[in-house]
Design an enzyme around this catalytic site. Structure first.
Site, short mmCIF file in Angstrom:
data_model
loop_
_atom_site.label_atom_id
_atom_site.label_comp_id
_atom_site.label_asym_id
_atom_site.label_seq_id
_atom_site.Cartn_x
_atom_site.Cartn_y
_atom_site.Cartn_z
N HIS A 118 2.21 1.94 -3.21
CA HIS A 118 1.30 2.90 -3.83
C HIS A 118 1.83 4.32 -3.77
CE1 HIS A 118 -2.42 0.07 -3.26
NE2 HIS A 118 -1.43 -0.49 -3.94
N ASP A 145 0.86 -1.18 0.00
CA ASP A 145 0.00 0.00 0.00
C ASP A 145 0.90 1.23 0.00
OD1 ASP A 145 -2.24 1.85 0.60
OD2 ASP A 145 -3.34 0.02 1.00
#
Length: 401
Positions: free
Chosen positions: A245, A222
């Site tokens: 991310h 993430d």
């Protein structure tokens, strides 16, 4: 008589000065968890032994060293609280291993530090969250009865402290959570989890001020670093991010009205194979808030899908607001600078600035941007909605405002 009296008056202050200085130079006292019954076999739960050692270390009027020797210590969910009587260092030389039983996943945090000042976490050891046993239970997008998976290590109301030379692997959820902290320095930390591990943010910051992150490597499933509502005076430098991310501000505006994010700096950092690079995201629709005074500078991108993103349409769980209507994001984004950013984009649209029709972005600056796309369909492009800003120097892709 007068002479002796005057000597007494002089000697008393010197005695107290000597006593105060002596306490400052006393060597630190070591509190080894093994002396409290901890066993480094990777199978025995050591929660009680750790808490006993912490209690004594926290009560010591001096410099305490909570010591975890080389070896593997199985540790259940635990909270270490202050206020402590003196400065405290949590020294991890070995490996702390999290539980794998599903019944123990329901806690919000695996290891929590709360209400501490002048605190240090260091030692070069490992936090092993054993996340592969928990990731299949991360189904909140389709299961309304899902429970939260535990953060590996959280810092709540911790001030004037430092985290350095620490490794975190395979967290069940976020690796490090920073909440309501002030003047926290994170340095030389390594964070690792598989690219497909769900919600394994590297460092998540909320409602905190004066946080520094430097010389850190983060590869996870993430955001490498996420800055939520109430983040102010955040300095990030020399961070290598990937996979993951990217570095994100937000998401903002969903449930905290007038919780501002301001004075964010990201410099001299790199992104390798990440989903996003530099991203600001706000919910649509959203409550009013402000995200301002952000500087992203001297950043390299290597095969990054979305190198520069402002997304005020963010809503991963529909139904969402209708773009351009009153249900758009009410978060005002302004005074954001992207400077000297170069490298390769994995998508043709290398710059996406989708700002709110209700609150257009203000004072957005692009300066010396060089993002190359080598895929089919021609050179890199940019996409903008509701943006007021300026562009200077080299611009690849060409600016869209």
């Amino acid at each position: 008589m007068g002479l002796n009296s005057s000597f007494g008056i002089i000697l008393v202050p010197f005695f107290f000065l000597f006593f105060i200085d002596a306490t400052r130079v006393l060597p630190p006292k070591l509190f080894d968890v093994r002396n409290y019954g901890a066993i480094a076999d990777g199978k025995t739960y050591n929660t009680e032994a750790f808490l006993k050692a912490w209690k004594d270390a926290c009560a010591y009027h001096g410099r305490s060293r909570f010591y975890i020797a080389p070896g593997t210590f199985l540790l259940g969910s635990v909270t270490f609280e202050g206020q402590c009587k003196g400065s405290m260092a949590f020294i991890l030389k070995g490996t702390l291993k999290a539980p794998t039983e599903h019944s123990k996943f329901s806690t919000a945090t695996w290891i929590s530090f709360r209400y501490l000042d002048d605190f240090t976490v260091k030692g070069g050891g490992y936090l092993d969250g054993q996340g592969k046993f928990a990731w299949p239970y991360n189904d909140c997008s389709k299961n309304s009865n899902c429970g939260p998976l535990p953060v590996s290590m959280s810092f709540d109301f911790v001030n004037n402290s430092r985290i350095h030379h620490l490794k975190s692997i395979n967290s069940k959820n976020t690796h490090f959570s920073i909440f309501a902290c002030y003047n926290l320095d994170i340095n030389k930390v390594r964070i690792t989890a598989p690219e497909d591990s769900p919600n394994t943010d590297g460092i998540r910051i909320g409602h905190s001020r004066k946080i520094k992150i430097s010389s850190t490597v983060i590869g996870t499933g993430d955001d490498c670093i996420s800055m939520l509502y109430g983040s102010e005076d955040i300095e990030i430098s020399n961070v290598a991010c990937g996979p993951g991310h990217g570095i994100s501000v937000g998401s903002l505006g969903r449930s905290h009205e007038e919780e501002y994010v301001s004075r964010i700096s990201v410099k001299n950092s790199s992104f390798i194979g990440t989903q996003n690079g530099l991203r600001i995201k706000t919910w649509s629709p959203s409550l009013y808030s402000l995200a301002s005074d952000m500087n992203f500078e001297d950043i390299s991108m290597n095969n990054v899908r979305n190198p520069i993103v402002i997304d005020q349409q963010y809503c991963p769980f529909p139904p969402c607001g209708i773009w351009g209507h009153s249900s758009s994001s009410a978060v005002q984004i302004k005074n954001v600078k992207f400077r000297n950013i170069w490298g390769t984009s994995n998508s043709k649209v290398a710059i996406v600035l989708k700002c709110s029709g209700l609150m257009p972005c203000q004072d957005i600056e692009l300066r010396d941007i060089n993002l190359v796309y080598n895929g089919p369909g021609g050179r890199a492009t940019s996409l903008c909605f509701n943006v007021k800003g300026s562009a200077y120097g080299k611009q690849l892709p060409p600016p869209c405002f």
